[in-house]
Structures are given as structure tokens and as C-alpha cells.
Design a protein around this motif. Structure first.
Motif, mmCIF file in Angstrom:
data_model
loop_
_atom_site.group_PDB
_atom_site.id
_atom_site.type_symbol
_atom_site.label_atom_id
_atom_site.label_comp_id
_atom_site.label_asym_id
_atom_site.label_seq_id
_atom_site.Cartn_x
_atom_site.Cartn_y
_atom_site.Cartn_z
ATOM 1 N N THR A 65 -12.971 12.300 23.276
ATOM 2 C CA THR A 65 -11.791 13.048 23.543
ATOM 3 C C THR A 65 -11.896 14.182 24.560
ATOM 4 N N LEU A 66 -13.133 15.093 24.347
ATOM 5 C CA LEU A 66 -13.220 16.044 25.259
ATOM 6 C C LEU A 66 -13.558 15.571 26.857
ATOM 7 N N ALA A 67 -14.436 14.645 26.730
ATOM 8 C CA ALA A 67 -14.707 14.100 28.109
ATOM 9 C C ALA A 67 -13.272 13.753 28.873
ATOM 10 N N GLY A 68 -12.600 13.195 27.957
ATOM 11 C CA GLY A 68 -11.180 12.513 28.955
ATOM 12 C C GLY A 68 -10.588 13.979 29.147
ATOM 13 N N ALA A 69 -10.183 14.726 28.533
ATOM 14 C CA ALA A 69 -9.594 15.857 28.728
ATOM 15 C C ALA A 69 -10.438 16.539 29.851
ATOM 16 N N LEU A 70 -11.408 16.740 30.132
ATOM 17 C CA LEU A 70 -12.168 17.462 31.174
ATOM 18 C C LEU A 70 -12.034 16.456 32.385
ATOM 19 N N TYR A 71 -12.146 15.329 32.451
ATOM 20 C CA TYR A 71 -11.717 14.495 33.421
ATOM 21 C C TYR A 71 -10.322 14.736 33.914
ATOM 22 N N ASP A 72 -9.396 14.711 33.065
ATOM 23 C CA ASP A 72 -8.003 14.846 33.425
ATOM 24 C C ASP A 72 -8.198 16.247 34.123
ATOM 25 N N ALA A 73 -9.018 17.326 33.765
ATOM 26 C CA ALA A 73 -8.560 18.658 34.430
ATOM 27 C C ALA A 73 -9.283 18.725 35.486
ATOM 28 N N ARG A 74 -10.465 17.868 35.496
ATOM 29 C CA ARG A 74 -11.487 18.276 36.909
ATOM 30 C C ARG A 74 -11.693 17.054 37.327
ATOM 31 N N GLU A 75 -11.280 15.692 37.335
ATOM 32 C CA GLU A 75 -11.702 14.606 37.763
ATOM 33 C C GLU A 75 -13.206 14.309 38.079
ATOM 34 N N SER A 76 -13.717 14.794 37.153
ATOM 35 C CA SER A 76 -15.263 14.516 37.041
ATOM 36 C C SER A 76 -15.701 14.437 35.522
#
Length: 418
Positions: A368-379
Motif C-alpha cells: 500500500t505504501l509503495a503504491g501511494a509513494l508511486y502515485d505521489a512521486r512516480e518512482s
């Protein structure tokens, strides 16, 4: 004469190992095939990566978090009933998910059904194997949980082929049928304890010596001990990074120009690697020491995640999947075996389930954290780096953990409820 009766050529404990292999093949094949549905669900419902990754994270949280309850249920009701209910939940969850019209409905069907089902099946099934073996516990656990690796190899590839041919909805129905066809016969083959067949652990001619209080440690004694919390902490720390690839490796591959089929293949390669890790480390750890071997798997997972940070080409991703699978497979094989060295007994299922609640929190937080961070930073750089650091904490937990004076043998061969 009865005293001269020939010994069975194959110890029945290995039959039980095979049955548990089948149960775990179905359970985790259903769970880890989710990555092949990731992009189809995102495109169907117009959802973010965080929304879709939560489907897997909720299921993983449930199947590890429920271990404390299902282990206790198996201790009281018998493992066959509990595991059988789990297989039915897995099949029902996937079949119901095929009718979903919104993401929240996938949460209620797939996440709840598969999460509850794997939770009912996993700890009771692994706990059965620990009753049948002491001297060869690491090898037996490795062979049994190799079913997870085999399911991770076969089910995502089957799902990818079905999605391409029929679409994602019929594919979940097909996987549900496969789960029933393999899972139910496997459950019926399980014998809860060697005493149920007049046998002793490892096929020995005499019962094992009793160490400690009869029946093994109680749950309340276990949770006040340092080994319990160090195992709990290690599982929590490493799990935050472990489950990120299972949810995000397929979309990561597509981000770098690879096909959906190649992404599914990567999940399958994790399964191949994990089979090797379970078999090699499960057996060798009996000789090298299970605590030291488990620390080695945490170091290996940290190294693999560091490699993933720079892996974009196909060959690099293939190497990552195989190596990560081997390290992950060793971890899954060794955690229950090492826990049994400290806590074997009539309450072992409940104790093991409580240890797995640490992995439950990590399984919910990581993807979940990985998905949220990707949505925010695209990485994915930040969540992968976090996974590397937390595996270092898991190593420190193993350094602080003292070897047991002797493996806990008490009540290993006690009859189990059916």
C-alpha cells in the motif's frame, strides 16, 4: 509376530508433507496470481496504483493476521476442518470477484475471501508438518512450503494465459475451479499427528524425550519471552519489503517497456527461485543452524532489493526475480521451523499465528505504501530503499536471538484433534 512387523518403506510424515504442499500451492497460487490482474483491474475501474495494491495488501494482512486465531482453532478443532474451510473461502472469493463492478467490491470478494481462506489454511497446515518431524524439521518444512513456490510459478502463468484468452472475469472462475480440484483432495490426505497412526516424529521407533513442561509452553509464557518478540520483529521488518514485488513487479515491468506476459513470467520466476530456496536452505539449515540461516536470508533479500533499484532490462529483472525468490523461500521455510525450536507443543499453532501477525502488518503496509509513494512521486525508489533498511533490522533481531539450548520437543507427537 507384531513385534517383527516390517517398517513402512516411506514414513507417513512425507505423505503429510505432500498434502500440505498441495494446500499451499492452491492458497498462495491464488494470492500471488493477483499481480497478473493488477493492470486489468486498474484499467477496468480507472483506479490508482494505491487503490489496486490495497486489494492484495488487505488479503495479505488477513491471511497473516488471522494466524493467531486459526492456529488456535486448529489446536482445538483439528487442522483438517480449518484448512478445508480455508480452501472453500479461497475458491468462493475468486469466483465472487469475477462479478465485481467497482474496486470496493473486489475488496469485499477477493481480498476478504482469499485473505480469510489463506489465513485459515496456512498456519494450521504448516503447524501439522512441525508435529511430524523434529530431527528433519527444516527439510520437511522446506519441502512443504515449496508448494508456495510452485503455486507462485504455475498460477500466475495460468492466470495470464486465461486473461489473454478469456478476460479477467472468467479467469478468476477458472482459478477457483483449480483451487477446489487440488485443495480438497490435499486436505483429505492430511493426518494431524503421528500419534493418530501410532507413529513417532521422524519415523523413530521410540517417542522423543520430553524437554520442559509437558505439552510445551503456553501462549502466555511465549509472548513474555525474548525469542517470541525477536521473531515477531524480524517478520514485521522484512515483510514490509517482501510483498512489494508481489503486488508491483508486473506494473513495474510494464513501466519499463515489457509486456504483461513478461511481468507474469517474473512472478513465476520468483516461484522457481523460492522452490530452490525452500529446498536448499530448509535442509542445509538443519546442519548449519536455523537462526544463522534465517539471518542469511534477510541479508540476501536486502541485496536483491538493492539490485532491483537499478534493474530495468529483461535479464536484470529475471535475475532479480530468481534471486529474490530464493531468499524469500528460505525465509518462509525457516520461520516456522525456528519458531518450533522454541515453542513446539500443543499451543504451537496459536503461537506461530501470533508471530505471523508481524508479517501481517508488514504485508498491509508494504504494498500500500509503495503504491501511494508511486502515485505521489512516480518512482519505486523510496519504498524499495525502505525495504532494504528494514531487512537490516531483521538481521539485528537474529543477532540478538540466542540459540535454544536444545530443540523444544515436548508434545511433538501428541495426538491432535481431528
Amino acid at each position: 509376530m507384531p513385534g517383527n512387523a516390517p517398517r513402512a518403506r516411506i514414513f507417513h510424515g512425507w505423505v503429510v508433507v505432500g498434502a500440505v504442499f498441495g494446500v499451499l500451492f492452491v492458497a498462495f497460487g491464488a494470492a500471488y496470481s493477483f499481480a497478473t490482474f493488477f493492470n486489468a483491474l486498474r484499467d477496468e475501474f480507472g483506479a490508482t496504483r494505491s487503490d489496486i495494491s490495497l486489494v492484495f495488501a488487505l488479503a495479505a494482512f488477513l491471511y497473516f493476521g488471522l494466524g493467531s486465531v486459526t492456529g488456535l482453532l486448529a489446536d482445538r478443532l483439528g487442522p483438517r476442518r480449518v484448512i478445508g474451510a480455508g480452501i472453500l473461502c479461497i475458491a468462493a472469493g475468486m469466483a465472487a470477484a469475477s462479478f465485481a463492478q467497482a474496486v470496493w467490491q473486489v475488496y469485499l470478494t477477493y481480498s476478504l475471501g482469499v485473505g480469510l481462506g489463506v489465513g485459515l489454511a496456512y498456519v494450521p497446515a504448516v503447524g501439522v508438518v512441525q508435529r511430524w518431524f523434529i530431527r528433519r524439521r527444516g527439510m520437511a518444512s522446506g519441502l512443504a512450503v515449496a508448494g508456495i513456490g510452485a503455486g507462485t510459478l504455475v498460477m500466475p502463468l495460468l492466470a495470464a494465459a486465461c486473461i489473454e484468452a478469456f478476460g479477467w472475469r472468467p479467469s478468476w472462475v477458472i482459478l477457483a475451479i483449480v483451487a477446489l480440484a487440488i485443495g480438497i483432495p490435499s486436505v483429505l490426505t492430511i493426518t494431524p499427528s503421528p500419534a493418530d497412526r501410532g507413529l513417532h516424529p521422524d519415523g523413530e521407533s521410540a517417542p522423543p524425550p520430553i524437554v520442559g513442561p509437558a505439552g510445551g509452553p503456553a501462549v502466555r509464557d511465549a509472548i513474555h519471552s525474548a525469542p517470541f518478540w525477536l521473531l515477531f520483529g524480524a517478520g514485521l521488518s522484512t515483510s514490509i519489503g517482501i510483498f512489494v514485488p508481489f503486488a508491483h513487479l508486473v506494473p513495474y515491468a510494464r513501466d519499463h517497456g515489457h509486456s504483461e506476459a513478461f511481468g507474469a513470467l517474473l512472478i513465476g520466476l520468483i516461484g522457481i527461485g523460492s522452490i530452490a530456496g525452500r529446498l536448499v536452505l530448509g535442509g542445509s539449515a538443519d546442519r548449519l543452524g536455523r537462526r544463522r540461516s534465517l539471518a542469511g536470508t534477510f541479508l540476501a533479500m536486502a541485496a536483491c532489493l538493492a539490485w532491483w533499484l537499478a534493474a530495468t532490462d529483461a535479464w536484470a529483472l529475471v535475475l532479480f526475480a530468481l534471486a529474490f525468490g530464493a531468499a524469500y523461500g528460505g525465509f518462509v521455510a525457516l520461520i516456522p521451523a525456528l519458531a518450533a525450536d522454541y515453542f513446539a507443543g500443543r499451543s504451537f499453532g496459536a503461537i506461530l499465528g501470533l508471530i505471523y501477525t508481524g508479517a501481517a502488518v508488514g504485508a498491509l503496509a508494504g504494498p500500500t505504501l509503495a503504491g501511494a509513494l508511486y502515485d505521489a512521486r512516480e518512482s519505486y525508489t523510496l519504498p524499495i530503499t525502505l525495504g532494504i533498511a528494514l531487512n537490516g533490522i531483521a538481521v539485528l533481531c537474529m543477532v540478538a536471538l540466542r540459540d535454544p539450548e536444545r530443540p523444544a520437543l515436548a508434545a511433538a507427537s501428541a495426538p491432535a484433534a481431528r
